[in-house]
Enzyme design. Structure first.
Site: not given
Length: 328
Positions: A25, A27, A95-96, A139, A143-144, A161-164, A166-167, A259
Site C-alpha cells: 500500500r 501509506s 492483522k489485515d 478510534t 475492538r477498541r 479513519r485516515g492515516n496515522v 491524519t488521526r 477485523c
C-alpha cells in the site's frame, strides 16, 4: 499472463540480478514497514528489492472499518497483483489478512514483531485515567470501541479513519493545531515504525485494552509456485512470532470473526516446567461495552493453532457469539 509466461518470468528473474518487486500500500506506514522488509531481505540475501505501490479498496474508501465489513479490503488488490505476476512478494500488516488461506499464495515469512500493544496519544500529556468524563477519544476499531466503553470512564468514542498523521492531527495540540479530539488510540507498532512514538502519552496495559490478533506483526507473502522467493523470504522468519500470531489468529478464525468484530487476542512466550510455552489471552466484548467474556490458556509452542481453537471454543461456550452481535 499465462501460467507458462509466469514461470518463464520467474525463472528469468532467478538467473539475473533483477530486483524483486515488492507490492505494498502507498501509506507512509505501509511503505515504511515494506521498506524495512526490503532492506532486511537485501541484507540477508544480497538481492535488491524495489517497492511497487498498489491502491486497495480500503485506501479508496472513506467508510469506517465496521462499515467496510468484509475482511481483506486492504490486501485483495495486492494479492491479485502477486498472482498476476506484477509483483514477486507482498508485505501486509498481518492483522489485515483474512483468516482463510488464499489459493496460490504462501505466507513465506513472519519477521520480528513490534510491540503489539495499543497506545494513547492525548492532549496535555494525559493518560487514559486522567482524561475527564466526556472527553472525545477517536478510534476506528470496533475492538477498541468496545473495550474503551467497557472501562466505564464516561468517554465519548468518536469513529475516525485516515492515516496515522491524519488521526494524530485531530488531537488538540499533538500536531500544532487545535484539534477536535482529546485523544486517539492507535497501534503502538505503527507509531514506532514511523517515528511517532514520542507522541505517546500512555501505552495501554493489555489488562485494560487487549490487542487485536496479530497486531504489530507483518506477513510476507509470495506465490506458492515461486520456490526461489519462498526460500529467500524464509531467511526473515521469526518462529516464535509466528507461533504467537498463529495462536491469536486461530482464535479469530474459530470465532468466525474479522477485523470488524470486537475480538482481541494476545499470545506471549513464557517459560514452562518443560520449556517455552505459549500463554494466550483472548476476549470478546459487546460493542456497547455492557458485557465481555475473557479467558486464557497455555500450551507448548508446537500446539499454537490448537491453543487458539481451544480458547475460542471456551469463549463460545460462555456466550461470545451473542456478544459479537450486540450493538451491530
Amino acid at each position: 499472463m499465462t501460467a507458462t509466461d509466469l514461470q518463464t518470468t520467474t525463472a528469468a528473474a532467478a538467473g539475473s540480478s533483477a530486483p524483486l518487486r515488492l507490492g505494498t500500500r502507498a501509506s507512509v506506514l505501509a511503505r515504511t514497514q515494506s521498506q524495512a522488509v526490503a532492506d532486511a531481505l537485501t541484507a540477508a540475501t544480497g538481492v535488491p528489492v524495489e517497492l511497487v505501490l498498489i491502491s486497495t479498496e480500503g485506501d479508496r474508501s472513506s467508510a469506517s472499518i465496521a462499515q467496510l465489513g468484509a475482511t481483506g479490503v486492504f490486501v485483495a488488490a495486492i494479492r491479485r497483483a502477486l498472482l498476476d505476476g506484477e509483483v514477486d512478494l507482498a508485505v501486509h500488516s498481518y492483522k489485515d489478512l483474512p483468516t482463510a488461506p488464499e489459493p496460490g499464495i504462501s505466507l513465506a515469512a513472519v519477521p520480528a514483531r513490534e510491540d503489539p500493544r495499543d497506545a494513547l496519544v492525548a492532549r496535555d500529556g494525559l493518560t487514559l485515567g486522567e482524561l475527564p468524563p466526556g472527553s472525545r477519544i477517536g478510534t476506528g476499531a470496533p475492538r477498541r470501541v468496545a473495550q474503551l466503553r467497557a472501562l466505564g470512564l464516561g468517554l465519548e468514542i468518536v469513529p475516525i479513519r485516515g492515516n496515522v498523521d491524519t488521526r494524530l492531527g485531530r488531537v488538540a495540540g499533538s500536531a500544532g493545531g487545535p484539534g477536535d479530539l482529546d485523544a486517539v488510540v492507535l497501534a503502538r507498532a505503527g507509531l514506532s515504525r514511523i517515528d511517532r512514538a514520542h507522541l505517546i502519552t500512555e501505552t495501554l496495559d493489555p489488562i485494560q485494552v487487549l490487542p487485536a490478533p496479530a497486531q504489530g506483526a507483518l506477513a510476507v507473502e509470495c506465490r506458492s509456485s515461486d520456490a526461489r522467493t519462498r526460500e529467500l523470504l524464509g531467511r526473515l522468519e521469526d518462529t516464535a512470532v509466528r507461533a504467537c500470531v498463529v495462536a491469536e489468529r486461530a482464535t479469530l478464525a474459530t470465532l468466525e470473526a474479522g477485523c470488524s468484530a470486537p475480538v482481541a487476542a494476545y499470545a506471549e512466550i513464557a517459560e514452562g516446567e518443560t520449556g517455552p510455552e505459549l500463554f494466550l489471552r483472548a476476549s470478546v466484548t459487546a460493542l456497547d461495552g455492557s458485557d465481555a467474556v475473557r479467558g486464557s490458556l497455555t500450551r507448548p509452542l508446537a500446539d499454537a493453532a490448537a491453543l487458539g481453537r481451544a480458547l475460542a471454543a471456551d469463549l463460545l461456550d460462555r456466550g461470545a457469539a451473542s456478544l459479537m452481535a450486540v450493538g451491530r
